[in-house]
Design an enzyme around this catalytic site. Structure first.
Site, PDB file in Angstrom:
ATOM      1  N   GLU A 153       0.833  -1.208   0.000  1.00 29.12           N
ATOM      2  CA  GLU A 153       0.000   0.000   0.000  1.00 29.12           C
ATOM      3  C   GLU A 153       0.870   1.261   0.000  1.00 29.12           C
ATOM      4  O   GLU A 153       0.648   2.192  -0.782  1.00 29.12           O
ATOM      5  CB  GLU A 153      -0.881  -0.040   1.252  1.00 29.12           C
ATOM      6  CG  GLU A 153      -1.624   1.228   1.560  1.00 29.12           C
ATOM      7  CD  GLU A 153      -2.871   1.371   0.729  1.00 29.12           C
ATOM      8  OE1 GLU A 153      -3.779   0.557   0.892  1.00 29.12           O
ATOM      9  OE2 GLU A 153      -2.931   2.294  -0.092  1.00 29.12           O
ATOM     10  N   ASP A 176       1.041   4.052  -3.094  1.00 25.53           N
ATOM     11  CA  ASP A 176       0.642   5.452  -2.923  1.00 25.53           C
ATOM     12  C   ASP A 176       1.749   6.397  -3.372  1.00 25.53           C
ATOM     13  O   ASP A 176       1.514   7.343  -4.122  1.00 25.53           O
ATOM     14  CB  ASP A 176       0.331   5.736  -1.444  1.00 25.53           C
ATOM     15  CG  ASP A 176      -0.930   5.035  -0.976  1.00 25.53           C
ATOM     16  OD1 ASP A 176      -1.547   4.312  -1.780  1.00 25.53           O
ATOM     17  OD2 ASP A 176      -1.296   5.207   0.199  1.00 25.53           O
ATOM     18  N   SER A 191      -7.319   2.325  -3.421  1.00 23.67           N
ATOM     19  CA  SER A 191      -6.035   2.837  -2.928  1.00 23.67           C
ATOM     20  C   SER A 191      -5.143   3.238  -4.089  1.00 23.67           C
ATOM     21  O   SER A 191      -4.214   4.015  -3.908  1.00 23.67           O
ATOM     22  CB  SER A 191      -5.266   1.768  -2.161  1.00 23.67           C
ATOM     23  OG  SER A 191      -6.056   1.105  -1.274  1.00 23.67           O
TER      24      SER A 191
END
Ligand SMILES: *[C@@H]1O[C@H](CO)[C@@H](O)[C@H](O)[C@H]1NC(C)=O
Ligand SMILES: *[C@@H]1O[C@H](CO)[C@@H](O)[C@H](O)[C@H]1NC(C)=O
Ligand SMILES: *[C@@H]1O[C@H](CO)[C@@H](O)[C@H](O)[C@H]1NC(C)=O
Ligand SMILES: *[C@@H]1O[C@H](CO)[C@@H](O)[C@H](O)[C@H]1NC(C)=O
Length: 564
Positions: free
Chosen positions: A271, A275, A476
């Protein structure tokens, strides 16, 4: 009988002697994935966060409306942190009462923030349990992470109740990280494209959203940020490798400008890598901050700690993207209302907060036997953030048009009423699609509807722990992509001497879909039951609660947002 009497006495004792609960509706059950590992010793130090009642919240909300509405004379007249502080700072009485209460329990070790509306205090577990009658501090562990939380609801003395919104560090647990690899999910039965698809990379995104090589940042003092809450770290070596592999076609930065918080040691998180790599690929060449795991003490709530930090830093990046969410029904109303005020405080400062809409479609909540409803997620459901949904390419082998990604979170809040800026768009959707909507008992048409906007969320390439990984999916992924695009628009605005976009929604809804690729095909997931059979809402022309207004066509969006 005895237990009933005891609980009646306990209740009386609570309301008469103790005061009362600040968060009556907070879910205090510890999720099954956490294991109880014993009570906390009375002398152990805890860190609790006290959210003091603010002043002028109506005025703050009205100010946010004015500075974010392009038709208002106040548009773009953002406030400094000092001005926000002047507006919302708790009254002298509130400050005095809360300080006195803490001091009378021997609690003197407290930190405050620039806006004076949070106090972080350390105290022993013994003192905390006396201060907050009802609380019982226990330790819980999951995947090597240890937290301290109360197994029972807390109350506060009647004298302080009206001066506090809530106390942080007693109940909310860090949510479980989302499974970002959809390839392994058996829900994915639409098409077996995995083996042939080359996957989404920065150049695919930049081509689809019409970003040219020249569309990169160059303004002084522009910056953007991502925030991480799940003990996840990005590695700077992964970022350089990613840019080496996928960044050859556009100018970009290869390093993060500033890390706020503690980067742990150990493996990089998927994650976190995702990002950072993607906000720096659409918002290319724009200095980027990473907020990493604020609130590392066992009693701290990482998301709340991030909010507290925002009230204590005067020069913040203009765009923040966050992939974090909880079920609305697991959180107290008092907590969500207060966090929503924190979002307003950021908005009036010109800060754009983007949240992922979630990866469970409309979600599903089992009410009673055979009776379900959809399950909205917070902060996605806050009216004062911009919520980002997800799409897939219609033809997975080509850069074709986009359709709904069936995981894209969306729906209607049960907590926040529908804000004025979206009323028209949502009414049109509900009326036009009336025949095809899920049963009324599944959702609340008077609530804030989300998402607001979307981007591709399917089959991304990410470099993590030195390895390029395919098939990474989820909102995400779409959230930092939209964040980077907004940062580019801010960049052009700053170059023209215009204020940054700030809280985007009022202006976004006034565009009426102009400058966005409308997504009109596909439905997202929901309850697997007889009534809805796994189908939530469906995309439709104009705004819909699956993909919002659609995905960005950069040059058109820039043109539409570059005046005023
Ligand atoms: C806020 O920042 C000030 C310094 O600017 C610091 O003294 C204070 O401890 C900070 N508050 C918190 C809660 O960290
Ligand atoms: C942007 O992309 C779309 C679809 O890829 C294309 O039709 C359009 O001409 C492009 N350019 C502009 C300026 O919108
Ligand atoms: C903006 O510029 C000022 C003055 O040069 C600097 O102090 C500040 O840190 C910058 N802010 C950001 C968010 O980069
Ligand atoms: C529906 O949403 C409103 C806020 O818009 C709220 O007051 C109401 O309680 C919600 N209804 C249900 C059944 O949750």
């Amino acid at each position: 009988m005895k237990s009933l009497v005891t609980s009646i006495i306990a209740l009386l004792f609570c309301s008469v002697v103790w005061g009362g609960y600040l968060e009556e509706d907070q879910d205090v059950l510890i999720p099954k994935d956490w294991t109880h590992s014993g009570a906390v010793s009375p002398t152990e130090e805890l860190e609790l966060t006290f959210a003091l009642k603010q002043q002028n919240v109506d005025l703050l909300e009205e100010t946010l409306r004015l500075v974010s509405d392009p038709d208002s004379a106040q548009y773009g007249k953002h406030l400094s942190l000092e001005e926000v502080s002047f507006l919302v700072r708790p009254s002298a009485l509130s400050q005095k009462v809360v300080h006195h209460w803490l001091q009378s329990h021997g609690i003197t070790n407290c930190l405050t923030v620039r806006t004076g509306d949070f106090l972080q205090c350390s105290m022993t577990a013994e003192v905390a349990e006396k201060l907050l009658p009802g609380s019982k501090f226990q330790r819980y562990v999951r995947d090597g992470q240890s937290v301290v939380r109360s197994s029972a609801p807390y109350s506060v003395h009647d004298d302080v109740r009206q001066h506090l919104d809530f106390v942080g560090g007693l109940h909310r647990l860090p949510p479980k990280g989302q499974d970002l690899t959809k390839a392994s999910s058996n829900l994915h039965h639409k098409h077996s494209k995995a083996s042939l698809h080359l996957g989404v990379t920065p150049s695919i995104l930049r081509t689809r959203y019409n970003l040219t090589t020249a569309d990169v940042g160059s303004a002084q003092n522009n910056s953007q940020a991502v925030a991480q809450f799940l003990e996840q770290y990005y590695h700077s070596t992964d970022l350089s490798e990613f840019m080496g592999l996928f960044g050859r076609t556009f100018p970009h930065l290869t390093q993060v400008d500033r890390v706020v918080g503690t980067q742990g040691v150990g493996k990089a998180g998927l994650e976190a890598s995702l990002d950072v790599e993607y906000i720096m690929s659409t918002g290319a060449n724009i200095p980027t901050w990473v907020f990493t795991n604020p609130g590392r003490h066992e009693t701290q709530e990482p998301f709340l700690e991030w909010m507290v930090l925002l009230s204590n830093i005067s020069d913040l990046p203009w765009v923040h993207t966050v992939s974090y969410g909880d079920d609305e029904d697991s959180l107290s109303t008092a907590y969500m209302m207060r966090i929503n005020i924190e979002f307003m405080k950021a908005g009036v400062r010109g800060i754009s907060l983007l949240f992922a809409s979630g990866d469970s479609g409309a979600g599903c909540r089992h009410l009673t036997k055979g009776q379900n409803s959809f399950r909205p997620s917070f902060p996605a459901s806050s009216p004062y953030v911009t919520t980002v949904g997800g799409t897939s390419f219609k033809n997975p082998f080509k850069m074709s048009f986009e359709v709904t990604d069936y995981i894209s979170g969306g729906g209607f809040s049960n907590v926040f009423p529908m804000p004025e800026y979206q009323a028209g768009a949502v009414q049109s959707y509900l009326q036009a699609g009336a025949a095809d909507l899920p049963p009324q008992s599944y959702f609340n048409t008077s609530g804030r509807a989300y998402p607001d906007i979307a981007a591709l969320s399917d089959n991304y390439w990410v470099v993590t722990n030195m390895l390029p990984i395919p098939w990474v999916s989820g909102t995400s992924a779409s959230t930092p992509v939209v964040g980077g695009v907004l940062s580019l628009i801010n960049d052009q605005r700053l170059l023209k001497g215009l204020p940054v976009l700030g809280f985007l929604n009022p202006r976004l809804y006034k565009l009426n879909g102009q400058a966005l690729f409308d997504v009109t095909e596909g439905c997202h997931l929901s309850c697997i039951d007889e009534q809805v059979q796994g189908r939530g809402f469906c995309a439709a022309p104009s705004w819909d609660p699956v993909t919002g207004w659609g995905t960005p066509n950069y040059p058109a969006l820039l043109a539409a947002l570059l005046e005023k």
